[in-house]
Write an enzyme that holds these catalytic residues in place. Structure first.
Site, PDB file in Angstrom:
ATOM      1  N   THR A   1     -25.877  -8.679  13.686  1.00 43.66           N
ATOM      2  CA  THR A   1     -26.708  -8.559  12.503  1.00 43.66           C
ATOM      3  C   THR A   1     -25.999  -7.681  11.560  1.00 43.66           C
ATOM      4  O   THR A   1     -25.308  -6.761  12.024  1.00 43.66           O
ATOM      5  CB  THR A   1     -27.933  -7.235  12.882  1.00 43.66           C
ATOM      6  OG1 THR A   1     -28.586  -8.217  14.116  1.00 43.66           O
ATOM      7  CG2 THR A   1     -28.988  -6.867  12.089  1.00 43.66           C
TER       8      THR A   1
ATOM      9  N   HIS B   1     -13.900   0.198   0.732  1.00 48.51           N
ATOM     10  CA  HIS B   1     -13.579   1.688   0.390  1.00 48.51           C
ATOM     11  C   HIS B   1     -12.255   1.916  -0.380  1.00 48.51           C
ATOM     12  O   HIS B   1     -11.982   3.151  -0.839  1.00 48.51           O
ATOM     13  CB  HIS B   1     -13.323   2.377   1.940  1.00 48.51           C
ATOM     14  CG  HIS B   1     -12.167   2.013   2.550  1.00 48.51           C
ATOM     15  ND1 HIS B   1     -11.194   2.970   2.947  1.00 48.51           N
ATOM     16  CD2 HIS B   1     -11.851   0.927   3.372  1.00 48.51           C
ATOM     17  CE1 HIS B   1     -10.335   2.197   3.717  1.00 48.51           C
ATOM     18  NE2 HIS B   1     -10.625   1.112   3.962  1.00 48.51           N
TER      19      HIS B   1
ATOM     20  N   ASN C   1       0.782  -1.281   0.104  1.00 52.79           N
ATOM     21  CA  ASN C   1       0.065  -0.181  -0.019  1.00 52.79           C
ATOM     22  C   ASN C   1       0.895   1.436  -0.045  1.00 52.79           C
ATOM     23  O   ASN C   1       0.262   2.353  -0.434  1.00 52.79           O
ATOM     24  CB  ASN C   1      -0.928   0.022   1.367  1.00 52.79           C
ATOM     25  CG  ASN C   1      -0.252  -0.149   2.451  1.00 52.79           C
ATOM     26  OD1 ASN C   1       0.451  -1.327   2.583  1.00 52.79           O
ATOM     27  ND2 ASN C   1      -0.487   0.896   3.572  1.00 52.79           N
TER      28      ASN C   1
ATOM     29  N   CYS D   1      -1.693   5.372   7.939  1.00 53.52           N
ATOM     30  CA  CYS D   1      -1.336   5.183   9.393  1.00 53.52           C
ATOM     31  C   CYS D   1      -0.245   6.002   9.898  1.00 53.52           C
ATOM     32  O   CYS D   1      -0.208   6.132  10.907  1.00 53.52           O
ATOM     33  CB  CYS D   1      -1.135   3.522   9.345  1.00 53.52           C
ATOM     34  SG  CYS D   1      -1.892   2.486   8.089  1.00 53.52           S
TER      35      CYS D   1
HETATM   36  C1  LIG Z   1      -2.581  -3.674   2.441  1.00 53.29           C
HETATM   37  C2  LIG Z   1      -3.586  -3.181   3.485  1.00 53.29           C
HETATM   38  N1  LIG Z   1      -4.053  -4.185   4.210  1.00 53.29           N
HETATM   39  C3  LIG Z   1      -4.950  -4.015   5.103  1.00 53.29           C
HETATM   40  C4  LIG Z   1      -5.449  -2.424   5.258  1.00 53.29           C
HETATM   41  C5  LIG Z   1      -6.643  -2.304   6.438  1.00 53.29           C
HETATM   42  O1  LIG Z   1      -7.920  -2.154   5.514  1.00 53.29           O
HETATM   43  P1  LIG Z   1      -9.100  -1.626   6.577  1.00 53.29           P
HETATM   44  O2  LIG Z   1      -8.577  -0.175   7.029  1.00 53.29           O
HETATM   45  O3  LIG Z   1     -10.202  -1.268   5.756  1.00 53.29           O
HETATM   46  O4  LIG Z   1      -9.285  -2.297   7.785  1.00 53.29           O
HETATM   47  C6  LIG Z   1      -5.343  -1.688   4.430  1.00 53.29           C
HETATM   48  C7  LIG Z   1      -5.766  -0.475   4.431  1.00 53.29           C
HETATM   49  O5  LIG Z   1      -4.863   0.707   4.252  1.00 53.29           O
HETATM   50  C8  LIG Z   1      -4.276  -2.172   3.488  1.00 53.29           C
HETATM   51  O6  LIG Z   1      -3.731  -1.159   2.516  1.00 53.29           O
END
Ligand SMILES: Cc1ncc(COP(=O)(O)O)c(C=O)c1O
Length: 375
Positions: A238, A202, A152, A328
């Site tokens: 639910t 998302h 990411n 993050c």
């Molecule tokens: C490679 C990867 N894994 C896991 C996640 C976590 O996803 P979420 O924040 O929708 O739980 C992300 C979110 O940035 C991601 O890029």
């Protein structure tokens, strides 16, 4: 000045068509899917149709698709299940994983004595496949291999087929974190030797707080949330009906328009790369942008200067949204663990620009002009 959003790997705006598909489930179609009367049957049917849509697109069986709250829940569940239900005592992962994986495996190692091995990685973010094979070959314990399909922060893509074949050969469980690739690449689960994949709506213009966990039909794990019989008794509670409807609609749209949208996004990204090379002396790119890479991500290494230290802050002042690595890490003093692993000790200021179908070359021109002023 209009806002320019170049942070689509963090999250994407909801597609208005997805929103329209969700609206009736906020209003007239409000029944609890577990209720036996018509309101309930209507929402139950909608959820099962959404599951079938997702399964068809990923070439899986509907019974292998579980709706969750997103990528983090799904990958946590897969990792825990591999250890507690499937007998894995050795986890092989990489230092480039998302914290949803890293923090889970660290916890299992620290608190449950699970053996943990980190793969060697190359400067372009590729994992060392020989190292993976050696670890699998030499492991005395059953292994879980937990690796992301695409990174990411820097966009590097791992060969999910190759890893799957190695896992098959050495009888390891394979969890692929596909959060950045579902909705952006075709994925054919019948062809891949993978036990778990995940996704988050998302990341492809669907709603937040909803995702999936794919669990291969050949493995059996215990329920991950106890209570009612929702999600075939595996995840009680639910259902997030509008989220589930939105997830399936967003995935359907993304895959229907994949070719056209991916080539547009790739063009915008490549245009920015070239424009930066022309205009910013000393600029470099992290990952493998011209090789095996997400077309949505451009991770830029700006030369470190007093001015570039303030880059993200100054971009924000000019209404340009980008991040320092991943969402993050943005806004947090601590540097990116991914950049530290692929470029240890490097003197660079990293900005990740990530694109969607809504971005344009005109926006790139504005951003590069501003960057020229800032650097
Ligand atoms: C490679 C990867 N894994 C896991 C996640 C976590 O996803 P979420 O924040 O929708 O739980 C992300 C979110 O940035 C991601 O890029």
């Amino acid at each position: 000045m209009a806002r320019i959003y170049f942070d689509n790997a963090a999250t994407t705006p909801l597609d208005p068509e997805v929103f329209q598909a969700m609206v009736p489930f906020f209003t007239e179609k409000f029944g609890n899917p577990s209720s036996i009367y018509s309101y309930g049957r209507e929402t139950r049917m909608a959820i099962e149709n959404a599951r079938k849509t997702v399964a068809r697109i990923l070439n899986a069986h509907p019974a292998e698709i579980f709706f969750t709250s997103g990528g983090t829940e799904s990958t946590n569940t897969a990792i825990n299940a591999a250890v507690f239900d499937l007998g894995c005592k050795h986890i092989i992962t990489s230092p480039l994983e998302h914290h949803a994986t890293l923090h889970s495996v660290e916890h299992l190692s620290n608190d449950f004595g699970i053996k943990l091995s980190y793969l060697n990685v190359f400067p372009n973010g590729q994992i060392d496949y020989d190292h993976l094979e050696n670890l699998l070959k030499e492991s005395k314990e059953k292994c879980l291999v937990s690796l992301m399909h695409a990174n990411n922060e820097i966009g590097t893509i791992t060969d999910i087929e190759k890893v799957g074949n190695l896992c098959k050969e050495y009888e390891a469980i394979y969890n692929a974190d596909t959060v950045q690739t579902v909705g952006h690449f075709p994925i054919d689960l019948k062809r891949l030797h993978v036990h778990f994949i995940n996704a988050a709506g998302h990341k492809f213009h669907g709603p937040k707080g909803v995702g999936i966990l794919y669990i291969n039909e050949n493995i059996k794990i215990h329920p991950f949330v106890n209570g009612g019989s929702q999600e075939r008794g595996m995840r009680a509670g639910t259902e997030n009906i509008y989220g589930i409807i939105g997830f399936a609609k967003a995935l359907e749209l993304a895959i229907d328009n994949l070719q056209q949208e991916s080539s547009h996004i790739r063009e915008v990204r490549d245009y920015m790369k070239e424009s930066l090379m022309k205009n910013i002396p000393g600029v470099r790119f992290n990952g493998d942008p011209d090789g095996k890479s997400l077309y949505t991500v451009l991770s830029v290494a700006f030369p470190k200067t007093e001015k570039s230290d303030m880059l993200l802050f100054n971009l924000d002042i000019h209404n340009i949204c980008a991040s320092g690595g991943s969402a993050c890490t943005s806004g947090v003093e601590k540097g990116s663990h991914v950049i530290s692993a692929v470029a240890p000790g490097s003197n660079q200021q990293t900005v990740r620009f990530s694109f969607s179908k809504y971005n344009t070359k005109e926006e790139v021109d504005v951003v590069v002009d501003k960057l020229k002023e800032m650097i």
